[in-house]
Design an enzyme around this catalytic site. Structure first.
Site, short mmCIF file in Angstrom:
data_model
loop_
_atom_site.label_atom_id
_atom_site.label_comp_id
_atom_site.label_asym_id
_atom_site.label_seq_id
_atom_site.Cartn_x
_atom_site.Cartn_y
_atom_site.Cartn_z
CB CYS A 165 -1.04 0.21 1.09
SG CYS A 165 -0.35 -0.12 2.73
CG ASP A 221 -8.11 2.81 1.06
OD1 ASP A 221 -7.15 2.25 0.84
OD2 ASP A 221 -8.74 2.52 1.80
CG HIS A 239 -5.61 -0.62 1.77
ND1 HIS A 239 -5.37 0.77 1.92
CD2 HIS A 239 -4.49 -1.18 2.32
CE1 HIS A 239 -4.36 0.94 2.82
NE2 HIS A 239 -3.77 -0.25 3.13
#
Length: 424
Positions: free
Chosen positions: A104, A310, A312
């Site tokens: 990430c 994000d 993820h």
């Protein structure tokens, strides 16, 4: 059993979690067996921007949440969105074929540098439109991040270059490590010719940056003297790339990355206003950070909430055709971005700025000095030349990520913490 908020889904495919001693806490279960994902979200479940008269700031641009929601979404959608990928070429030939669960921060590093390349080649006001033929510069930028070993800024290159920074392939990075790796990789990008500088010890030294961005000038003999040899700084031959067709240019476009720690375990509230001010500067590339072992790319704020992309979610790797064209929809976040309260931010971050010209850098310096005189604590120091008290550049290159608390004690003793508290 509820693990997370209802609008965040968990993917546990191919795993057989064990509850009990093998997963003593809910968080152990999530880390070991779950992947945060947007894949199954219905867009209607994603919270839109609040109806507020407070301005929305995104990378130096101001918007109204009341009258410019379409413009906000168009701007966010135009940012490059790099997420976990799967089924790409094995890293190092025999390594992982997915970065799910560990990549990430590497993806956030790609996003902040991708934004710099957009600024460099397309400009801040460029907008992406789905389904349309894209400009050649955009295709070249995206190809630099494709998950292949020969792409300049691929997950393969970042992971393998990180070995030299003490990070094994598959190990989680902190903001400082990814900044150092991007600096090293940018040397090989002869098309963009970026000057990437990582400011250490919470100090930005103007003379160092001008040496880097104008390496052909010998500052020791005077600002206009031409240097015959490239100058070594911070252990690298920064600015040593061939000048090619732009050898008469006066300034190499600057990407300035500043790893910072804005508190001990939580962000110090005295840094909140200066942090917001950074997002309001036209040179802003945003901030990489987030939570321990969960990185985000922060692009702005509204009120006391940070706006972020994000990484993820796991998507299939994309393989370009021979002509370099490929579907690019998955590289743009086409729903309202995530938000979190600024006080939830982990204090370890890296702020990024882009200065296309020397005038841009001089303007940035003036803004930083102005912010330093406002309320709140300055996040870093801006000085004309390197102070004598700074440790040597060799030691700076070995500085660990602030997240590595077990190694941090070797570089910062208790007196540093006391000084920070007393400065309030």
């Amino acid at each position: 059993m509820k693990l997370l908020k209802s609008n965040i889904l968990l993917s546990t495919t191919k795993y057989a979690p064990v509850i009990g001693d093998a997963a003593s806490t809910v968080w152990d279960f999530v880390v070991k067996y779950a992947t945060l994902t947007y894949d199954s979200l219905r867009f209607g479940e994603i919270e839109d921007f609040p109806e507020t008269s407070e301005p929305v700031w995104i990378l130096g641009k101001e918007f109204s949440a009341l009258t410019e929601k379409d413009e906000i979404l168009a701007d966010v959608t135009s940012r490059l969105w790099f997420t976990y990928r799967k089924n790409f070429q094995p890293i190092g030939g025999t390594g992982p074929t997915s970065d799910t669960g560990w990549g990430c921060m590497l993806r956030c590093g790609q996003m902040i540098l991708g934004e710099a390349l957009i600024f460099r080649h397309l400009g801040r006001d460029w907008r992406w439109s789905p389904g349309q033929r894209q400009r050649a510069e955009y295709i070249s930028i995206l190809n630099a991040f494709i998950d292949k070993k020969d792409s300049y800024y691929s997950i393969h290159q970042i992971a393998q270059m990180g070995v030299g920074e003490g990070k094994s392939i598959g190990q989680w990075y902190g903001p400082n490590t990814v900044a150092q790796v991007l600096k090293k990789l940018a040397v090989f990008d002869s098309w963009s010719r970026l000057a990437v500088h990582v400011a250490m010890d919470n100090t930005v030294v103007i003379e160092e940056i001008k040496r880097l961005c104008m390496p052909w000038l010998d500052f020791d003999r005077g600002a206009c003297a031409i240097s015959d040899e490239p100058r070594e700084m911070n252990g690298d031959l920064e600015g040593a790339c061939a000048l090619a067709e732009e050898e008469t240019a006066l300034w190499k476009p600057l990407v300035l990355l500043i790893p910072l720690r804005l508190g001990l375990s939580d962000i110090n509230e005295a840094y909140i206003e200066p942090l917001k001010q950074c997002f309001m500067m036209p040179q802003s590339l945003g901030v990489i950070g987030g939570k321990p072992n969960s990185a985000h790319y922060f692009i702005g704020f509204v009120g006391d909430e940070l706006i972020y992309l994000d990484p993820h979610t796991t998507q299939p790797a994309v393989d370009p055709s021979e002509c370099g064209q490929f579907p690019d929809d998955s590289y743009h976040c086409q729903h309202p971005p995530c938000r979190m309260h600024i006080c939830e931010l982990d204090p370890s971050i890296a702020a990024g700025f882009f200065c296309q010209t020397e005038d841009d850098f001089d303007d940035w310096c003036a803004q930083i000095r102005k912010v330093s005189n406002c309320r709140g604590l300055p996040m870093f120091e801006l000085v004309d030349s390197q102070p004598s008290h700074l440790i040597s550049t060799d030691v700076l290159n070995l500085t660990p990520d602030f997240s590595d608390s077990d190694r941090l004690e070797r570089f910062f003793d208790s007196e540093d913490e006391e000084f920070e508290i007393l400065s309030l």
